[in-house]
Design a protein around this motif. Structure first.
Motif, mmCIF file in Angstrom:
data_model
loop_
_atom_site.group_PDB
_atom_site.id
_atom_site.type_symbol
_atom_site.label_atom_id
_atom_site.label_comp_id
_atom_site.label_asym_id
_atom_site.label_seq_id
_atom_site.Cartn_x
_atom_site.Cartn_y
_atom_site.Cartn_z
ATOM 1 N N VAL A 185 0.855 -1.187 0.000
ATOM 2 C CA VAL A 185 0.000 0.000 0.000
ATOM 3 C C VAL A 185 0.893 1.239 0.000
ATOM 4 O O VAL A 185 1.778 1.363 0.855
ATOM 5 C CB VAL A 185 -0.927 0.022 1.230
ATOM 6 C CG1 VAL A 185 -1.838 1.261 1.187
ATOM 7 C CG2 VAL A 185 -1.758 -1.259 1.303
ATOM 8 N N ILE A 186 0.664 2.139 -0.919
ATOM 9 C CA ILE A 186 1.429 3.385 -0.998
ATOM 10 C C ILE A 186 0.571 4.496 -0.408
ATOM 11 O O ILE A 186 -0.448 4.881 -0.977
ATOM 12 C CB ILE A 186 1.817 3.725 -2.442
ATOM 13 C CG1 ILE A 186 2.571 2.562 -3.085
ATOM 14 C CG2 ILE A 186 2.666 4.998 -2.484
ATOM 15 C CD1 ILE A 186 2.847 2.761 -4.568
ATOM 16 N N GLY A 187 0.953 5.010 0.751
ATOM 17 C CA GLY A 187 0.200 6.069 1.415
ATOM 18 C C GLY A 187 -0.374 5.603 2.730
ATOM 19 O O GLY A 187 -1.112 4.600 2.775
ATOM 20 N N GLY A 188 -0.061 6.320 3.809
ATOM 21 C CA GLY A 188 -0.529 5.954 5.139
ATOM 22 C C GLY A 188 -1.571 6.895 5.689
ATOM 23 O O GLY A 188 -1.690 7.034 6.916
ATOM 24 N N GLY A 189 -2.334 7.553 4.820
ATOM 25 C CA GLY A 189 -3.440 8.389 5.263
ATOM 26 C C GLY A 189 -4.695 7.556 5.456
ATOM 27 O O GLY A 189 -4.644 6.338 5.611
ATOM 28 N N GLN A 190 -5.851 8.200 5.418
ATOM 29 C CA GLN A 190 -7.105 7.524 5.747
ATOM 30 C C GLN A 190 -7.405 6.344 4.820
ATOM 31 O O GLN A 190 -7.819 5.270 5.280
ATOM 32 C CB GLN A 190 -8.260 8.522 5.734
ATOM 33 C CG GLN A 190 -8.470 9.217 4.388
ATOM 34 C CD GLN A 190 -9.297 10.482 4.502
ATOM 35 O OE1 GLN A 190 -9.245 11.172 5.505
ATOM 36 N NE2 GLN A 190 -10.070 10.780 3.471
ATOM 37 N N ALA A 191 -7.165 6.505 3.523
ATOM 38 C CA ALA A 191 -7.455 5.420 2.586
ATOM 39 C C ALA A 191 -6.500 4.252 2.788
ATOM 40 O O ALA A 191 -6.912 3.084 2.775
ATOM 41 C CB ALA A 191 -7.374 5.932 1.145
ATOM 42 N N GLY A 192 -5.215 4.547 2.976
ATOM 43 C CA GLY A 192 -4.242 3.492 3.195
ATOM 44 C C GLY A 192 -4.495 2.725 4.481
ATOM 45 O O GLY A 192 -4.353 1.499 4.535
ATOM 46 N N GLY A 232 -1.121 10.532 10.393
ATOM 47 C CA GLY A 232 -2.112 11.590 10.225
ATOM 48 C C GLY A 232 -2.395 11.967 8.789
ATOM 49 O O GLY A 232 -3.313 12.743 8.519
ATOM 50 N N GLY A 233 -1.606 11.453 7.848
ATOM 51 C CA GLY A 233 -1.847 11.763 6.446
ATOM 52 C C GLY A 233 -1.828 13.258 6.171
ATOM 53 O O GLY A 233 -1.155 14.036 6.858
ATOM 54 N N ALA A 234 -2.588 13.676 5.188
ATOM 55 C CA ALA A 234 -2.613 15.088 4.789
ATOM 56 C C ALA A 234 -3.231 15.982 5.855
ATOM 57 O O ALA A 234 -2.989 17.193 5.873
ATOM 58 C CB ALA A 234 -3.374 15.243 3.479
ATOM 59 N N ALA A 273 -2.628 4.842 -2.684
ATOM 60 C CA ALA A 273 -3.556 5.625 -1.853
ATOM 61 C C ALA A 273 -2.893 6.937 -1.443
ATOM 62 O O ALA A 273 -2.912 7.325 -0.277
ATOM 63 C CB ALA A 273 -3.979 4.816 -0.628
ATOM 64 N N THR A 274 -2.310 7.616 -2.407
ATOM 65 C CA THR A 274 -1.534 8.835 -2.135
ATOM 66 C C THR A 274 -2.383 10.092 -2.082
ATOM 67 O O THR A 274 -1.879 11.167 -1.725
ATOM 68 C CB THR A 274 -0.439 9.013 -3.194
ATOM 69 O OG1 THR A 274 -1.033 8.892 -4.497
ATOM 70 C CG2 THR A 274 0.644 7.954 -3.048
ATOM 71 N N GLY A 275 -3.659 10.006 -2.454
ATOM 72 C CA GLY A 275 -4.547 11.158 -2.338
ATOM 73 C C GLY A 275 -4.256 12.270 -3.332
ATOM 74 O O GLY A 275 -3.654 12.063 -4.386
ATOM 75 N N THR A 276 -4.666 13.477 -2.940
ATOM 76 C CA THR A 276 -4.558 14.630 -3.841
ATOM 77 C C THR A 276 -3.872 15.837 -3.214
ATOM 78 O O THR A 276 -3.500 16.774 -3.930
ATOM 79 C CB THR A 276 -5.964 15.073 -4.299
ATOM 80 O OG1 THR A 276 -6.726 15.493 -3.157
ATOM 81 C CG2 THR A 276 -6.703 13.946 -5.009
ATOM 82 N N TRP A 277 -3.709 15.871 -1.905
ATOM 83 C CA TRP A 277 -3.211 17.065 -1.216
ATOM 84 C C TRP A 277 -1.881 17.545 -1.773
ATOM 85 O O TRP A 277 -1.576 18.740 -1.753
ATOM 86 C CB TRP A 277 -3.091 16.781 0.276
ATOM 87 C CG TRP A 277 -2.666 17.949 1.104
ATOM 88 C CD1 TRP A 277 -1.401 18.283 1.478
ATOM 89 C CD2 TRP A 277 -3.518 18.979 1.650
ATOM 90 N NE1 TRP A 277 -1.404 19.435 2.227
ATOM 91 C CE2 TRP A 277 -2.690 19.879 2.348
ATOM 92 C CE3 TRP A 277 -4.899 19.194 1.616
ATOM 93 C CZ2 TRP A 277 -3.200 20.988 3.007
ATOM 94 C CZ3 TRP A 277 -5.399 20.300 2.280
ATOM 95 C CH2 TRP A 277 -4.562 21.186 2.963
ATOM 96 N N TRP A 278 -1.096 16.620 -2.280
ATOM 97 C CA TRP A 278 0.267 16.948 -2.704
ATOM 98 C C TRP A 278 0.307 17.561 -4.095
ATOM 99 O O TRP A 278 1.385 17.916 -4.578
ATOM 100 C CB TRP A 278 1.125 15.683 -2.643
ATOM 101 C CG TRP A 278 0.743 14.844 -1.464
ATOM 102 C CD1 TRP A 278 0.126 13.626 -1.486
ATOM 103 C CD2 TRP A 278 0.880 15.195 -0.081
ATOM 104 N NE1 TRP A 278 -0.123 13.192 -0.208
ATOM 105 C CE2 TRP A 278 0.332 14.129 0.678
ATOM 106 C CE3 TRP A 278 1.422 16.297 0.584
ATOM 107 C CZ2 TRP A 278 0.306 14.142 2.075
ATOM 108 C CZ3 TRP A 278 1.381 16.301 1.968
ATOM 109 C CH2 TRP A 278 0.842 15.245 2.697
#
Length: 348
Positions: free
Chosen positions: A12-19, A43-45, A131-136
C-alpha cells in the motif's frame, strides 16, 4: 527476483485515511502486506491542513472501520487536529505495518510482479494499492497576469490561519467548502472579497457529509439518481453558518485577469488587494505511477471499481468518485477499501 527487492503480497502506498482503511481489511484477511508512507508522522494530509478546518460530518459518521472517531469536546464537527489524533491512534490500535518516512519514486512492471522503487530500496509486490490522495498536487488555474501580481498568492494547501492577514485586503477564489471555511475565518480580521465561477449554494443546515455520501453512492449505482449538485455545494458547518448570519457569504463573479495590484473584471471594474487565496482544488498525486503509462488524455487512470483497467495488479483508492463513491472522505474510503480488499483476496 533480485536479492535487493523485499517481497510482499500487497504493498500500500500512502498511510493516510485510505491506506489505513485498506490496512484494516488486509489485516483481517491475514494478508502479507506493508504500508509505505512518505510522512514523518501519522495523520496523512490532515496534519498539514489549517487548524480551524472542520470535517463535513459529525465524528460518529467520519470513522474508519472498526474504530469510531471520538466525539470532540465541543460535540460538533471534528477539527483537523482531532482527525490526526484519531488516525495516529487507529494505526497503533490495529498495529498496522506502516514504514515511514519512505517516499515512493516509481512503480514498474517486472514479469509477474510490480516493483516499487523508494528512497530506501525496492519492494516486489503481487498487488499494489496506490492511496496517495490529492493534497500533494494543489491546482491553481491560469489567469492572464497571474505572474505579475505584486501581492501574496497561496493555495488552500499553504493556508495556516487568518492571523497573517490581519487588516489586509484578501480575495478568496473558489466556490466549495474550503473557500467558504477560509472566508468565514478571514472575514473576522481582514477585508475579504469572495469570487466564484458560479453562485455558491449552502446546503440546508441539516444536510452534512452523511447525506452527501449516501447520495454519491446512489448516484454511482443508478444513472438517474439525484445529483449532489441539486442540493447545493457547501456544508454549513458552524463557522460557515456564523459567517452566513453575518452576511459575509456573498460572492462576486469570477474575475478574468490579474493586475499587478489586484484583480479585474471584463466591464473594467478592478479591485486592489494584498493577497489572493486559491481554493481551487487538487489533482490526483499519481506521479509515481508514470512508468506504467496508464493515464488517459484527462490525466486520470481508467478503472473498474478501484482496479486499473490497464494493469489489474494495481488498485487506486481514495482519489475521488472515480475510485469509489466519496472515496476521498473518511467514510467513503472505508467502504471502498472493504470492496477493494475483498477483490484483492480473490486475485491472490
Amino acid at each position: 527476483m533480485t536479492a535487493s527487492r523485499r517481497p510482499v503480497d500487497v504493498l500500500v502506498i500512502g498511510g493516510g485515511q485510505a491506506g489505513l482503511a485498506a490496512g484494516y481489511y488486509l489485516r483481517r484477511a491475514k494478508a502479507d502486506f506493508v504500508i509505505l508512507d512518505a510522512q514523518e508522522r501519522p495523520g496523512g494530509a490532515w496534519q498539514h491542513a489549517w487548524p480551524s478546518l472542520r470535517l463535513f460530518s459529525p465524528a460518529q459518521f467520519s470513522s474508519l472501520p472498526g474504530r469510531m472517531m471520538p466525539i470532540p469536546p465541543s460535540g460538533g464537527y471534528p477539527s483537523a487536529s482531532d482527525t490526526v489524533a484519531y488516525l495516529a491512534d487507529y494505526e497503533q490500535r490495529y498495529d498496522l505495518p506502516v514504514i515511514r518516512p519512505t517516499r515512493v519514486r516509481a512503480v514498474r512492471r517486472d514479469g509477474e510482479h510490480l516493483v516499487v522503487e523508494t528512497d530506501a530500496g525496492a519492494w516486489q509486490a503481487r498487488i499494489v494499492i496506490s492511496a496517495t490522495g490529492t493534497w500533494w498536487r494543489p491546482y491553481i488555474p491560469y489567469y492572464p497576469g497571474i505572474r505579475d501580481f505584486q501581492g501574496q498568492q497561496l493555495h488552500t494547501a499553504d493556508y495556516r490561519g487568518a492571523e497573517p492577514f490581519q487588516g489586509r485586503r484578501v480575495v478568496v477564489v473558489g466556490g466549495a467548502n474550503s473557500a467558504a471555511q477560509i472566508l468565514a475565518e478571514l472575514s473576522i480580521v481582514a477585508d475579504t472579497t469572495w469570487t466564484t465561477l458560479r453562485p455558491p449554494r449552502l446546503l440546508p443546515d441539516e444536510v452534512d457529509g452523511r447525506a452527501l455520501f449516501e447520495l454519491a453512492t446512489r448516484k454511482a449505482r443508478a444513472a438517474d439518481a439525484e445529483s449532489i449538485g441539486d442540493l447545493g455545494d457547501i456544508v454549513a458547518v458552524p463557522p460557515v453558518r456564523e459567517a452566513r448570519d453575518r452576511g459575509v457569504l456573498k460572492a462576486e463573479p469570477m474575475f478574468t485577469r490579474i493586475t499587478p495590484e489586484g484583480v479585474a473584471w471584463p466591464d473594467g471594474t478592478s479591485l486592489t488587494c494584498d493577497a489572493i487565496i486559491w481554493c481551487t482544488g487538487f489533482r490526483p498525486a499519481l506521479g509515481h505511477l508514470t512508468p506504467l503509462r496508464l493515464r488517459n488524455r484527462t490525466g486520470i487512470i481508467p478503472t473498474q471499481g478501484t482496479r486499473a483497467v490497464g494493469e489489474p495488479r494495481l488498485h487506486l483508492l481514495g482519489y475521488g468518485d472515480w475510485t469509489g463513491p466519496a472515496s476521498a472522505t473518511l467514510i467513503g474510503a472505508s467502504r471502498t477499501a472493504r470492496e477493494t480488499v475483498a477483490e484483492i483476496v480473490k486475485q491472490l
